[in-house]
Design an enzyme around this catalytic site. Structure first.
Site, PDB file in Angstrom:
ATOM      1  N   ASP A   1       0.785  -1.247   0.000  1.00  0.00           N
ATOM      2  CA  ASP A   1       0.000   0.000   0.000  1.00  0.00           C
ATOM      3  C   ASP A   1       0.819   1.301   0.000  1.00  0.00           C
ATOM      4  OD1 ASP A   1      -1.524  -2.145   0.776  1.00  0.00           O
ATOM      5  OD2 ASP A   1      -2.040  -1.331   2.728  1.00  0.00           O
TER       6      ASP A   1
ATOM      7  N   GLN B   1       4.340   0.637   2.000  1.00  0.00           N
ATOM      8  CA  GLN B   1       4.588  -0.563   2.782  1.00  0.00           C
ATOM      9  C   GLN B   1       5.704  -1.359   2.100  1.00  0.00           C
ATOM     10  OE1 GLN B   1       2.291  -2.297   5.604  1.00  0.00           O
ATOM     11  NE2 GLN B   1       2.883  -0.167   5.877  1.00  0.00           N
TER      12      GLN B   1
ATOM     13  N   GLU C   1     -10.396  -2.686   4.209  1.00  0.00           N
ATOM     14  CA  GLU C   1      -9.038  -2.222   4.474  1.00  0.00           C
ATOM     15  C   GLU C   1      -8.868  -0.812   3.897  1.00  0.00           C
ATOM     16  OE1 GLU C   1      -6.188  -5.995   4.971  1.00  0.00           O
ATOM     17  OE2 GLU C   1      -6.569  -5.525   2.883  1.00  0.00           O
TER      18      GLU C   1
HETATM   19  C1  FRU Z   1      -3.733  -3.799   2.686  1.00  0.00           C
HETATM   20  C2  FRU Z   1      -3.115  -4.202   4.026  1.00  0.00           C
HETATM   21  C3  FRU Z   1      -3.516  -3.243   5.118  1.00  0.00           C
HETATM   22  C4  FRU Z   1      -2.393  -3.390   6.105  1.00  0.00           C
HETATM   23  C5  FRU Z   1      -1.208  -3.559   5.189  1.00  0.00           C
HETATM   24  C6  FRU Z   1      -0.116  -4.439   5.718  1.00  0.00           C
HETATM   25  O1  FRU Z   1      -3.021  -4.293   1.609  1.00  0.00           O
HETATM   26  O2  FRU Z   1      -3.448  -5.523   4.350  1.00  0.00           O
HETATM   27  O3  FRU Z   1      -4.779  -3.485   5.663  1.00  0.00           O
HETATM   28  O4  FRU Z   1      -2.245  -2.289   6.931  1.00  0.00           O
HETATM   29  O5  FRU Z   1      -1.702  -4.103   3.981  1.00  0.00           O
HETATM   30  O6  FRU Z   1       0.958  -4.443   4.846  1.00  0.00           O
END
Ligand code: FRU
Length: 481
Positions: free
Chosen positions: A51, A67, A223
């Site tokens: 993300d 991420q 999410e």
């Molecule tokens: C969405 C997710 C979020 C979480 C993150 C972890 O892709 O699952 O909900 O914070 O990725 O990497």
């Protein structure tokens, strides 16, 4: 394809500091040999990107975090990685921004948003902690970034009062002298929702509960929620899990992205008032966890992860996975989110060529600007060995077909995606970048965003009465090793 499920939990959660330098250079070398690595999309040097996080405009620059799992192209121990740009052509790589090195975020610095306050940026994220039985203990946390780029954690703000272990991805905004936060959560009945919090000082937060719409049960988890006002309307944007449809178009991916446009969020009743029906911004194979922010020009900009949870892409062989979509400016027209590529991207265009029938391409990084009035046409992108993908249309819909690409994957989720065609006459933009295609259709009402894998892509060909302009796309400055 090398399968990620062969990784043990211990391997996935290995911190960056413990990865030997030699292993890192071996991963970087593998990635460098990958012809599928994009030239003007943000992708990790090695490891897995998912993300976009903490998007904001601060101190003269756009800040983009994402991420990142450094150990390999696999979901594991998550960090926030940080890039900045003034123009989306030149990028500065700031490396890791937030590490999972506290007890409350020991198993990952998960997703979240940012808000600029005077000379600082408050960054919000989910501290992902697991106990000895591997049960998740999520908390919403804050870190502060100063103008010189220094980032310090400020600790836990919110503990989980009333949801299952799925309680994450805070996004904060400022409105009428108050701060608001939405968090994605699963309630005890195993239903997804967007939970609202309110604060006067960013430190103590009041739980106001789920935002209400006419959609009472919609999936088991939402999410990456986002909430913003645009052109006098309020938009809920989120990534629901467990939603399906019977029609040909909607909710075909393992997890999806949806939005709801309403007139106003009523803070007394918690209702999104007078809202339209739920819609999808994208009909491609790979589009998830979009986040938006407002820049200094008042533009609402969206960036998404071109990827999906639980699906391994062929780039895993080259020790990297995941990329970010191009930045897209949002508007709301007639209840639709209209997406257009940020104008800055025109600086990447080379000289145009008007193409009839077929064109040999020197690289897989180019843009097609297509004028369409007829009902049927198709475009084929292929190589000398006969592998190809097609983007085609009839009067009713558009189809993106990956059946004949070189490296097929995720076949059980289908080989093609369809999008409804809203009007015959339209300008379509198709951005290709080695292994990613972003198609803007229905005059921005929808996109089709996907990865594709064709070895040695060498041409595209046209079928139908359409006007196609080809622009080679220049590479952005390298933001990776
Ligand atoms: C969405 C997710 C979020 C979480 C993150 C972890 O892709 O699952 O909900 O914070 O990725 O990497």
């Amino acid at each position: 394809m090398k399968l990620n499920r062969n990784w043990t939990v211990e391997q996935r959660y290995r911190p960056l500091e413990e990865i030997p330098k030699l292993a890192i250079s071996a991963m970087v070398e593998k990635r460098r040999q990958d012809q599928g690595y994009p030239t003007y999309h943000i992708a990790p040097s090695f490891g897995l990107l998912n993300d976009p996080n903490g998007l904001c405009y601060f101190n003269g620059e756009h800040h983009i975090f994402y991420q990142w799992t450094p150990i390999g192209p696999v979901h594991g121990l998550k960090y926030w990685y940080h890039l900045t740009t003034k123009d989306f052509v030149n990028f500065v790589d700031h490396g890791v921004a937030i590490k999972p090195n506290e007890d409350f975020d020991s198993h990952g610095v998960y997703s979240g948003g940012a808000i600029v306050i005077d000379n600082e940026v408050a960054l919000f994220y989910t501290g992902n902690k697991r106990d000895k039985d591997w049960k998740r203990i999520p908390t919403q946390c804050m870190a502060k970034m100063s103008a010189d780029g220094n980032i310090e954690k400020a600790g836990v703000l919110i503990e989980n009062c009333c949801y299952t272990e799925h309680f994450r991805d805070p996004k904060v905004w400022h409105h009428n002298n108050s701060y608001f936060m939405v968090v994605g959560a699963q309630n005890r009945q195993k239903e997804g929702g967007m939970i609202l919090y309110q604060s006067d000082d960013l430190l103590s937060w009041h739980h106001k509960g789920p935002i209400k719409t006419n959609y009472k049960k919609l999936g088991y988890m939402w999410e990456c929620p986002d909430f913003f006002d645009i052109s006098g309307q309020s938009v809920m944007l989120f990534s629901p899990q467990g939603v399906v449809s019977q029609n040909d178009y909607d909710f075909k991916n393992i997890h999806s992205v949806a939005y709801i446009v309403g007139d106003n969020l009523n803070l007394e009743t918690m209702e999104l008032e007078n809202h339209d029906e739920i819609k999808q911004p994208d009909y491609g194979f790979d589009f998830y966890a979009p986040q938006t922010y407002e820049d200094h020009l008042g533009r609402r900009i969206l960036i998404a992860w071109v990827g999906l949870p639980d699906i391994d892409t062929p780039s895993v062989e080259h020790e990297w996975a995941g990329m970010l979509s191009l930045p897209r400016e949002l508007k709301v027209v007639d209840g639709y989110l209209i997406q257009s590529p940020l104008t800055e991207l025109t600086a990447l265009r080379g000289d145009p060529i008007l193409v009839k029938d077929e064109h040999k391409v020197p690289t897989g990084s180019f843009l097609l600007s297509v004028d369409v009035e007829c009902s049927e046409f198709s475009l084929k992108f292929g190589n000398e060995s006969g592998d190809f993908i097609t983007f085609s249309a009839n009067q009713y819909d558009f189809t993106l077909d990956r059946t004949y690409m070189t490296q097929l994957y995720a076949k059980n989720f289908g080989l093609y995606r369809k999008a409804p065609r809203i009007c015959l006459k339209q300008k379509i933009e198709i951005y290709l970048d080695q292994s990613v295609i972003e198609i803007f259709i229905n005059n921005g009402r929808h996109t089709m965003t996907s990865r594709f894998f064709i070895n040695d892509l060498s041409f595209f060909s046209i079928n139908g009465d359409i006007k196609v302009e080809y622009f080679p796309m220049k590479a952005t400055s390298k933001f990776v090793l």
